[in-house]
Design an enzyme around this catalytic site. Structure first.
Site, mmCIF file in Angstrom:
data_model
loop_
_atom_site.group_PDB
_atom_site.id
_atom_site.type_symbol
_atom_site.label_atom_id
_atom_site.label_comp_id
_atom_site.label_asym_id
_atom_site.label_seq_id
_atom_site.Cartn_x
_atom_site.Cartn_y
_atom_site.Cartn_z
ATOM 1 N N GLY A 52 -20.520 8.048 -3.378
ATOM 2 C CA GLY A 52 -21.102 7.892 -2.068
ATOM 3 C C GLY A 52 -20.601 8.831 -0.889
ATOM 4 O O GLY A 52 -21.603 9.285 -0.212
ATOM 5 N N HIS A 87 -9.921 14.148 -7.727
ATOM 6 C CA HIS A 87 -8.818 14.395 -7.254
ATOM 7 C C HIS A 87 -8.324 15.719 -7.549
ATOM 8 O O HIS A 87 -7.474 16.275 -6.947
ATOM 9 C CB HIS A 87 -7.752 13.620 -7.734
ATOM 10 C CG HIS A 87 -8.201 11.855 -7.259
ATOM 11 N ND1 HIS A 87 -8.915 11.054 -8.352
ATOM 12 C CD2 HIS A 87 -8.269 11.248 -6.082
ATOM 13 C CE1 HIS A 87 -9.124 10.049 -7.706
ATOM 14 N NE2 HIS A 87 -8.772 10.187 -6.391
ATOM 15 N N ASN A 146 0.778 -1.376 0.035
ATOM 16 C CA ASN A 146 -0.195 0.136 0.011
ATOM 17 C C ASN A 146 0.893 1.315 -0.173
ATOM 18 O O ASN A 146 0.447 2.369 0.409
ATOM 19 C CB ASN A 146 -0.901 -0.088 1.199
ATOM 20 C CG ASN A 146 -2.142 -0.937 1.165
ATOM 21 O OD1 ASN A 146 -2.386 -1.396 -0.039
ATOM 22 N ND2 ASN A 146 -2.498 -1.717 2.129
#
Length: 765
Positions: free
Chosen positions: A438, A701, A116
């Protein structure tokens, strides 16, 4: 017996570097202030390893942003847009490459293998002028030496550096990045010569690309590069370090016959097959750096088992040539367990963060040399035994439910086309329906409310009232904008994984278990220590509340099992897929409760499905089979008229498109706006897709607000390859990080564009 650490976290035990960087970027502190914090952190790390008895201590693994960017700076490979000409690269140019500045965008960032962590991708081509432009490696070696600590300077190896790069804009696609080796090796020679002159006796070159599926000419590039460096390396002990997976047999042969190299490092945690290669033949007189302590997880090492592995290797390489090491840099684990004062004592006894792993490495090295710390080994064995037998780890009803999954592929019984018909009868949506992904902006006030509720400074009643008001605001905004399928905005959630983990059994949370993701950004993964189940509904109250505020469909919002798994520290006492199936069963319970609660559209995000893809192609199909199966488990029990959405947060998924289709969702929304062509080319090439699809029509973004025409143009491009009756119109990701002043006009442009195209198609709402 010697010990070695591949690399160490940079952020500091309490994220000191993060705060120093952000203060510097905000203009609140000087470069000198930043350098002081950095020097103190480096000094602490070196002294800590030295005090623990580590023989081979790394230097130059500290970074203000990323080690690949540091290598780009060392090579002077600065794209021309940053205005660097010659000399030593300063912080301004360095951070412009990483983050962009007012006039130029940042370089691309991408995932570091299957971790990650993210690195800044070098942009290379035939025109790049390489020069020795950052003396960081030599300076940090000298800095440690002045503190009385002898270190092993670490460099990203030349071949891996080129293979991790991309072609600069405008460079012909046929250009071979490896053809730049003759241009970068002279800089490597300068750096190595300076390190030698400064007194270094060892050097570590990280060549993690060795674990990938490489064609023959790429393996030959390693042989050629090290033959070229051989004379410069002479007089030094040279370690070539690999990590993250088994090394293929052909690559092992190439690696172990490199010229000028005295030692080889392997990940023996994820690379258990490498042990067989070592036993079947290891070059005589060379050192083996055996990575037996896991650098990617937070579990205490099984010292007795590691010792058996090490003893079996000792007979192959010789006692004086075996070095105990970590499987990879400790950058990928949390920093120090000492700061976890609130963590449950039993669970804490099962863990080891970076600082504890350093101690484990030293204890194993001493035990190999016949100086076993009996009390340390006994405490370790007791902790492992407690973990194996703890009733908190095993839940029999979960084990039974997971065992009962065998023998079914958990597909919904009706084909997707018939399901979409049933859903349309119920939902009555226009063509090109609009929705969002969302989350809505999280204001300072909203974060304050959540923080105060967590700290018990406000009552539950006040908290619920505040969250309901926020949901009402989000619903009203969407209705005013005339969006077709609404969301509640997720004001009650701090993080899409932590929110669910806190409500599932089998999860624990740390206070300071931060891990660097990129730059100053850190994540705090939950710890999955036991069988996972859902004690009670997690989202039904908020979703039902939101649905009661509107006549339009309201989406239930869940994080999928694969994403929860891939963004957590996962238990290592059972296969990952078994843990994933348990999470899937917990999410399945939630999906069915949402449906009972009147929610007819349910989104199950799988943002990180592709992130878990193994590094080697041979292992892809097994991973994709269980990952996709886990998703299907979550929603196989719903009615045909309940619409299941999923969202994916990456653009490069062309190679797994068939697995995505196999997930059998009714609608999939995808982060796409930065790579339209990549995504659409899949469908242009004839991949048949019959479910709903919403490739993102604008990039969330960026603070930039797109125009209606721009979005309409995007929709038209999509309609050229996708049927109008399956296309959805949505942003490419959640809106949590944006401001309302950006979100409202952008969503208005999106809805206006959808209406414009509808009218052009002659199907006005």
């Amino acid at each position: 017996m010697a010990s070695h650490i591949v690399g160490y976290p940079r952020m500091g035990p309490k994220r000191e570097l993060k705060f120093a960087l952000e203060s510097f970027w905000d203009g609140k502190s000087s470069a000198d202030d930043l350098q002081k914090v950095s020097a103190d952190l480096r000094s602490d790390i070196w002294k800590q390893m030295s005090a623990a008895g580590i023989k081979y201590i790394p230097s130059n693994t500290f970074s203000h942003y990323d080690q690949v960017l540091d290598t780009t700076a060392m090579l002077g490979a600065v794209p021309s847009r940053y205005g660097f000409t010659s000399g030593e690269i300063g912080l301004d140019v360095y951070f412009s490459m990483a983050r962009g500045n007012a006039s130029v965008p940042a370089m691309e960032m991408t995932k570091w293998f299957d971790t990650n962590y993210h690195y800044i991708v070098p942009e290379l081509g035939p025109e790049v002028k390489f020069s020795y432009a950052s003396h960081k490696a030599v300076n940090e070696y000298k800095e440690a030496k002045a503190l009385g600590v002898e270190t092993v300077p670490v460099l990203v190896g030349p071949v891996s550096y080129l293979l991790l790069s991309k072609l600069a804009k405008g460079v012909d696609k046929s250009f071979d990045l490896l053809s730049l080796l003759p241009k970068i090796l002279p800089v490597y020679k300068e750096v190595i010569a300076e390190l030698k002159a400064a007194g270094a006796s060892w050097i570590q070159l990280d060549e993690p690309l060795f674990v990938m599926d490489l064609e023959g000419h790429k393996l030959q590039a390693f042989s050629g590069a090290y033959a070229e460096l051989e004379s410069t390396l002479s007089g030094l002990n040279v370690l070539v370090e690999t990590y993250f997976a088994d090394i293929p047999a052909e690559a092992y042969k190439t690696l172990t016959s490199l010229k000028g190299v005295t030692a080889f490092g392997f990940d023996l945690v994820r690379g258990t097959k490498t042990i067989d290669l070592i036993k079947s033949g290891f070059p005589q007189g060379k050192y083996l750096f055996a990575g037996v302590v896991d650098g990617r997880n937070i579990w205490a090492n099984d010292l007795a088992a590691s010792l058996i592995t090490l003893q079996s290797l000792e007979g192959v390489v010789g006692k004086d040539k075996l070095v105990v090491s970590t499987s990879c840099s400790l950058l990928h684990t949390a920093v120090d367990l000492i700061n976890e004062t609130k963590l449950d004592a039993e669970i804490k006894s099962w863990l080891a963060f970076a600082a504890q792993k350093v101690v484990e490495v030293d204890a194993l090295a001493k035990a190999l040399a016949g100086q076993t710390n009996e009390s340390f080994f006994t405490a370790n064995a007791d902790a492992l035994s407690s973990r194996r037998s703890s009733p908190r780890v095993t839940n029999e009803s979960v084990q039974k439910a997971a065992a009962a999954l065998k023998g079914s592929d958990h597909r919904r019984t009706t084909e997707v086309s018939a399901r979409l018909d049933a859903q349309q009868k119920k939902l009555n949506l226009p063509i090109l329906p609009t929705t969002t992904i969302g989350s809505f902006p999280q204001t300072v006030e909203l974060r304050r409310v959540r923080r105060e509720y967590k700290a018990k400074k406000i009552s539950e009643e006040d908290y619920v009232k505040a969250i309901k008001e926020e949901i009402k605001k989000v619903v009203d905004i969407q209705e005013d904008l005339d969006i077709d399928v609404l969301v509640h905005g997720e004001p009650e959630r701090n993080d899409m994984v932590e929110y669910f983990g806190e409500q599932l059994s089998g999860f624990a949370f740390t206070a300071n278990g931060w891990v660097q993701s990129y730059g100053s950004r850190c994540v705090k993964p939950p710890v999955i220590y036991g069988d996972v189940s859902r004690p009670k509904p997690m989202t039904v109250f908020w979703s039902s509340t939101a649905q009661s505020m509107t006549k339009r469909p309201m989406k239930g919002m869940l994080t999928g099992p694969v994403t929860i798994l891939n963004w957590s520290f996962v238990r290592n006492d059972q296969p990952r897929h078994e843990t994933c199936y348990q999470i899937a069963l917990a999410i399945k319970d939630e999906v069915e409760d949402l449906e009972k609660g009147g929610i007819g559209v349910i989104q199950i995000d799988e943002a990180a499905l592709r992130e878990g893809l193994p590094l080697r192609k041979a292992e892809h199909s097994f991973y994709l089979d269980w990952a996709v199966h886990s998703f299907r488990i979550t929603n196989c029990g719903v009615q045909d008229s309940t619409q299941i959405h999923t969202h994916m947060c990456y653009s490069n998924f062309n190679d797994i498109i068939h697995s995505i289709i196999d997930m059998d969702a009714d609608v999939i929304t995808i982060e796409n706006s930065r790579s339209d062509e990549k995504l659409l080319s899949v469908f242009r090439e004839g991949v048949k897709y019959g479910a709903g699809i919403g490739p993102g029509v604008y990039d969330i973004h960026s603070p930039r607000i797109p125009s209606t025409d721009e979005i309409a143009d995007r929709i038209n491009k999509m309609l050229a390859v996708l049927e109008q009756n399956i296309l959805w119109v949505n942003p490419d990701c959640g809106l949590k990080t944006r401001k309302y002043t950006e979100v409202k006009p952008a969503l208005k442009a999106m809805v206006d564009a959808a209406k414009l195209i509808r009218s052009q198609l002659g199907s006005a709402k």
